[in-house]
Design an enzyme around this catalytic site. Sequence first.
Site, mmCIF file in Angstrom:
data_model
loop_
_atom_site.group_PDB
_atom_site.id
_atom_site.type_symbol
_atom_site.label_atom_id
_atom_site.label_comp_id
_atom_site.label_asym_id
_atom_site.label_seq_id
_atom_site.Cartn_x
_atom_site.Cartn_y
_atom_site.Cartn_z
ATOM 1 N N ASP A 1 47.682 37.333 -25.894
ATOM 2 C CA ASP A 1 47.634 35.979 -25.347
ATOM 3 C C ASP A 1 48.997 35.310 -25.396
ATOM 4 O OD1 ASP A 1 45.038 35.491 -24.333
ATOM 5 O OD2 ASP A 1 44.262 35.588 -26.370
ATOM 6 N N CYS B 1 48.390 41.418 -34.415
ATOM 7 C CA CYS B 1 47.203 42.197 -34.052
ATOM 8 C C CYS B 1 47.058 42.367 -32.543
ATOM 9 C CB CYS B 1 45.953 41.577 -34.670
ATOM 10 S SG CYS B 1 45.708 39.862 -34.196
ATOM 11 N N HIS C 1 30.506 53.852 -23.478
ATOM 12 C CA HIS C 1 30.098 54.639 -24.643
ATOM 13 C C HIS C 1 30.693 56.036 -24.606
ATOM 14 C CE1 HIS C 1 27.604 51.856 -26.544
ATOM 15 N NE2 HIS C 1 26.602 51.877 -25.685
ATOM 16 N N GLU D 1 48.907 32.652 -31.095
ATOM 17 C CA GLU D 1 48.826 33.253 -29.768
ATOM 18 C C GLU D 1 49.051 32.211 -28.677
ATOM 19 O OE1 GLU D 1 44.965 35.130 -29.288
ATOM 20 O OE2 GLU D 1 43.976 33.594 -30.480
#
Length: 573
Positions: free
Chosen positions: A454, A501, A188, A430
């Site tokens: 990947d 992506c 965080h 991928e």
Amino acid sequence: MLEMKGIAVSNGIAIAKAYCLVEPDLSFEKVTISDSEAEKKRLKNAVAEAKKDLEGIKAEAERKFGPDKAAIFQAHLLVLEDPEMLGMIDGKIDEGTNAEAALHEVSTTFIEMFEVMENAYMKERAADIRDVSKRLLSKLLNVEIPDYSRLNEDVIIIANDLTPSMTAQLDKTHVKGFVTDIGGRTSHSAILARTMEIPAVVGAKTATKDIQQGALVIVDGSKGDVIVDAEPEIVGTYQTAQKAYLEERAYFEQFKGEPSISRDGHHVEIAGNIGKPEDADIVLENGGDGVGLFRTEFLYMDRTDLPSEEEQFVSYKSVLEKMKGKPTVVRTLDIGGDKKLPYLKMEEEMNPFLGHRAIRLCLDDTALFRTQLRALLRASIYGNLKIMFPMIATLDEFREAKAILEDVKKELVTEGKEVSDTIEVGMMVEIPSTAVMADLFAKEADFLSIGTNDLIQYTLAADRMNEKVSYLYQPYNPAILRLVKSVIDGAHKEGKWVGMCGEMAGDEIAIPILLAMGLDEFSMSASSILRARAQIAKSSKEDLEKHIEKILQLSSNKEVSGYVKQYLMKEPK
Ligand code: PEP
Ligand code: MG
């Protein structure tokens, strides 16, 4: 002078005095108590006081950072109200343990449970529980947790771990950077640092031990370097680099709101990758043209059971509304491999990355899959939704996934629910089998999106989690580039658009090659969007195209990167 290396989590350079956060003394003894009812009352009061504090911090965070960032404290409030955890603490008190020890023992069990999880995101959730139990303990012990919200000079915060509540309390005008001993990219504190645009390095291991209060600290949040008490010449070098970084950022700012277009007028889309609905705000703040990948598996993490259709619907609707009609590609659940869900009984596998993951799992557990699809389809009327299936290996899998989607759509329509009829349905490329046969897949898909993280691991047979083979992560290896080209050409032959992506889409060396090959959509982390747009604005697609044949004949990753640097990269000036 002392140099340290950590994990670079938030770009930029900061130079200021160290402000070491001192941990309050929360030591206690384990004792046997006789009046368990009184002890449980003490715990109850502590919970009530901690809750009051957290509500205050949440309101403050809301004011400073907006409601999405304050959601962290909502998560803390939930930990504080978790009946399972509180019930276990009460149980220990009933056995005669004092509240402090009972709290410590139970929270340690939960923290350890999260810490051993392989997934980095899940691991970080241990920090939430640690933060909440520390607050509770301070209430039980009547020890003040220091207030860091009022500083009177510029500082760099040095801490073991910057808990979310500490981060939210920090006075942004004076905090110029931070360094922590522990943490990772998805902690965080790292996320908040990026939101606050404060340079930060986490995981510097011995920062709190080695950095003295008031020492001059340089933080290079882009490289992960921390330098303490540097000689004046080195400080000077970093001051120059800092100035250049700020100038570059200011230069990139002008590309906000501009179209993503090359010097010779070729339009592309530069989108952002997100993991949570709030991340869509960061994509928009960074001028993204859309969302190219919503990794929905994050909605399934950090919890003890599957998210319901309603919960998912709310998340998808919120992203689509935030994106206001901009293309939003939502990927269905990609679990397995390094991403595990503790509450989904997944069998141990010899090769999890080659195993029962993503679409394979969803096609087996259709109830799970259908719930997600129902939520997505119901949300479709709130924006420009595109649905994408991960880890497709064969045409049969893609057809089966599409058939289930169609069936779910019919079911919703029968129920009288409204569903958009313009949703594009695509798939990730991928796995090498799909890259090789991209033209055939493109006949049946509305779009393809190349997942290079990947695709590279499967093409070069190198586990993306294994540091020893990380040298085989070679995005410019001509084997990868030839596959990428075949995907783009295959899709274009069928009149379909192609995105990317994986990390490669935001890579400065890859961008000119991808632009020249005709990639339509580049989806990357939000902080890279403006840099990529600036780079594309400086490039001429036509000029770059002349190099592609030559590049595809080069023999290695290194040769390609050398070639691109020499001939294809233009300085963004
Ligand atoms: C990819 O494989 O490139 C990708 C974008 O998916 P993930 O990183 O989530 O596996
Ligand atoms: Mg992937």
